[in-house]
Design a protein around this motif. Structure first.
Motif, short mmCIF file in Angstrom:
data_model
loop_
_atom_site.label_atom_id
_atom_site.label_comp_id
_atom_site.label_asym_id
_atom_site.label_seq_id
_atom_site.Cartn_x
_atom_site.Cartn_y
_atom_site.Cartn_z
N ARG A 109 34.06 37.82 44.07
CA ARG A 109 34.37 36.51 43.51
C ARG A 109 34.35 35.45 44.59
NH1 ARG A 109 39.20 35.75 39.27
NH2 ARG A 109 38.15 37.63 38.55
N LEU A 128 36.31 42.24 45.49
CA LEU A 128 37.59 42.50 44.82
C LEU A 128 37.77 43.95 44.45
CD1 LEU A 128 37.86 39.51 42.34
CD2 LEU A 128 38.71 39.70 44.67
N ARG A 160 35.10 42.98 29.53
CA ARG A 160 36.13 41.94 29.55
C ARG A 160 35.55 40.60 29.13
NH1 ARG A 160 39.82 42.37 34.87
NH2 ARG A 160 40.82 40.60 33.88
N ALA A 213 41.58 50.30 33.57
CA ALA A 213 41.55 49.26 34.60
C ALA A 213 42.96 48.82 34.94
CB ALA A 213 40.73 48.06 34.11
N LEU A 257 49.77 48.10 47.73
CA LEU A 257 49.98 46.91 48.55
C LEU A 257 51.45 46.70 48.83
CD1 LEU A 257 47.51 44.41 46.86
CD2 LEU A 257 47.31 45.42 49.11
N ASN A 277 34.22 30.39 49.95
CA ASN A 277 34.74 31.69 50.37
C ASN A 277 34.44 32.70 49.28
OD1 ASN A 277 36.83 29.41 51.09
ND2 ASN A 277 36.81 30.87 52.77
N SER A 278 34.23 33.92 49.69
CA SER A 278 34.07 34.95 48.68
C SER A 278 34.69 36.24 49.19
CB SER A 278 32.60 35.16 48.34
OG SER A 278 32.03 36.12 49.18
N ALA A 279 35.10 37.06 48.26
CA ALA A 279 35.73 38.31 48.65
C ALA A 279 35.32 39.41 47.69
CB ALA A 279 37.25 38.17 48.65
N ILE A 330 46.81 49.85 42.70
CA ILE A 330 46.49 49.05 43.88
C ILE A 330 47.68 48.18 44.25
CG2 ILE A 330 45.06 47.13 44.68
CD1 ILE A 330 42.79 48.30 42.98
N CYS A 331 48.25 47.57 43.24
CA CYS A 331 49.44 46.74 43.43
C CYS A 331 50.54 47.54 44.14
CB CYS A 331 49.94 46.32 42.06
SG CYS A 331 50.29 44.60 41.86
N THR A 369 44.62 48.94 38.57
CA THR A 369 45.12 47.73 39.22
C THR A 369 46.58 47.87 39.58
OG1 THR A 369 43.56 46.48 37.86
CG2 THR A 369 45.23 45.23 39.04
N GLU A 370 47.34 48.51 38.71
CA GLU A 370 48.76 48.73 39.01
C GLU A 370 48.90 49.65 40.22
OE1 GLU A 370 50.44 50.21 35.40
OE2 GLU A 370 51.05 48.22 34.73
N LEU A 385 41.07 46.03 51.28
CA LEU A 385 42.37 46.50 51.75
C LEU A 385 43.38 45.36 51.85
CD1 LEU A 385 41.07 48.86 54.54
CD2 LEU A 385 42.09 49.52 52.36
N GLY A 386 42.92 44.16 51.61
CA GLY A 386 43.84 43.04 51.69
C GLY A 386 44.19 42.68 53.12
N ASP A 428 35.19 31.27 45.51
CA ASP A 428 35.93 30.09 45.07
C ASP A 428 35.11 28.85 45.36
OD1 ASP A 428 36.11 29.67 47.73
OD2 ASP A 428 38.28 29.82 47.87
#
Lengths: 242, 242
Positions: free
Chosen positions: B70, B80, B92, B141, B152, B76-78, B148-149, B145-146, B196-197, B72
């Motif tokens: 994604r 995800l 989605r 998904a 982190l 910048n892009s990252a 991953i959360c 995502t949970e 990895l953030g 912005d």
DNA sequence: CGGAGTCTTGAGTATCTTCAATGAGCGTGG
DNA sequence: CCACGCTCATTGAAGATACTCAAGACTCCG
């Protein structure tokens, strides 16, 4: 400012998720759905369901606040998420046919609507569109979780706290802009720390810093926001709130 | 070790998500679905779709690896998320009727099955069960995502890196236990850092430390895992992988 | 060879964690 | 009523972890 036109006269509930499901049913099934709904008021501290129980019902939060808490085998537990008025609970366990993964604990006195699983199955079988409602719930939850993830990746603890306060603001007071206001957090420091992904000690320091800077004044669970503009939750760079 | 019984002789695809949808259709509609499917091979660097485009198709990754990126407004892009073989992309945007929020970039040469939106709508309209398939995608998904959360929140950078390597391991080599093995990361350091953030500098230090400790040896994009037991992804305390 | 992009390393700093001790609040029982 | 114990919250000090900025090294490719 325009008054919102009441475009859906048949919608009787104050829960967005409930209305979303109702909207997918024809008049006949909608009546069945409504008749199968019972409303119950839960005081603070009660649980809607507990981790490990099989899921028998779908819950709709009409008002109040519910927290999802998970414990591990060592007896540790953490508050994972808040569920606000308008949200639905239990659809994940119902869909997966599995036990509840969390305990749903009432944090602020809540009005909850309850529908049994069997009715839902029956309706889903008759209506092509119905299970699309659950899909909507899941996608909302996914957006929200992604937003949390993004915040954990990018934002400092201080900003995460402000962002969380902004969420409470949204619910507790309206949008009285740039006026100082007060909110009452219905949770204790440990839980607040869990939600922010930190520990009570660090949280306490952050609170002290906010106090010193004159932005927000904490007094136990009462929070006096002196500079509401500090709370403006700048949308995360990569995700948008649902 | 038992050989898995081939219980679903009609399933021709190598994509789990595709089969999950197929399984919800009767013989007739299944044929329609299959006939509407076209397969395409994408080389590294190509994109399946781009951020901002309206979504016209559903994608199923049969083999290879696809990354969601994604950008912005500042340029910048990252990176995800990674999408592995067996996963589905685009549901989605199709469900929400919105534009793609990410660019899907092929990271390792991929075999992809494609079905147009209109066919899906037609099938969903005829089959009560069909949209339940999308619900399954969303819940998977959400679980991921949970997870991953949770990682982190709780895990240090070093452990997050090991956990990510374990995920590659799972895909690239089988389960040759406690044998040293090598994997080739299809992404560069900046992207690895995004996942990895963190930032490339911190990642580089972490890699150096792993090297020094003798657990894992990085050589560019080739990773030699000396102590596979170090990779054992201890399931996060509060969440389980999907 | 030159150059661009990528990766690593260094130095200094900011943020956060950990452990432990202190303090504030509250209900209970003497 | 007050002492006691309990839980929750705050604070201190030391240290770990990760970030920023910047410089240097490496690699790929023309």
């Amino acid at each position: 400012m325009l008054t919102k036109p009441s475009q859906e006269p048949c919608e009787v509930s104050g829960c967005h998720a409930y209305n979303a499901l109702l909207r997918r049913l024809d008049a006949n099934d909608a009546r069945v759905f409504r008749d199968a709904t019972r409303t119950k008021k839960f005081p603070v501290g009660r649980t809607l369901f507990s981790q490990g129980e099989t899921c028998e019902q779908l819950y709709f939060i009409e008002s109040g606040l519910v927290g999802l808490r998970r414990s591990d085998e060592n007896g540790n537990s953490a508050l994972l998420r808040l569920c606000r008025a308008g949200e639905s609970l239990g659809y994940r366990a119902i869909t997966a046919g599995a036990a509840h993964q969390n305990t749903a604990e009432v944090l602020a006195s809540s009005q909850v609507m309850i529908v049994s699983k069997s009715v839902l199955r029956w309706l889903a079988h008759r209506n092509t569109e119905f299970s699309g409602g659950f899909l909507g719930f899941a996608l909302n939850a996914l957006n929200q979780t992604e937003a949390i993830c993004a915040e954990l990746l990018t934002a400092r603890l201080k900003d995460r706290l402000l962002s969380l306060l902004a969420m409470f603001d949204e619910r507790v007071v309206g949008s009285e802009s740039s006026q100082r206001f007060e909110i009452e957090l219905p949770i204790q420091r440990k839980d607040l720390a869990d939600l922010l992904g930190t520990n009570p000690a660090s949280l306490s320091r952050t609170i002290a810093r906010l106090h010193k800077d004159g932005d927000v004044r904490f007094n136990g669970r009462r929070v006096l926001v002196l500079k509401p503009e500090a709370l403006k939750k700048e949308a995360s760079r990569f995700w948008v709130q649902s």
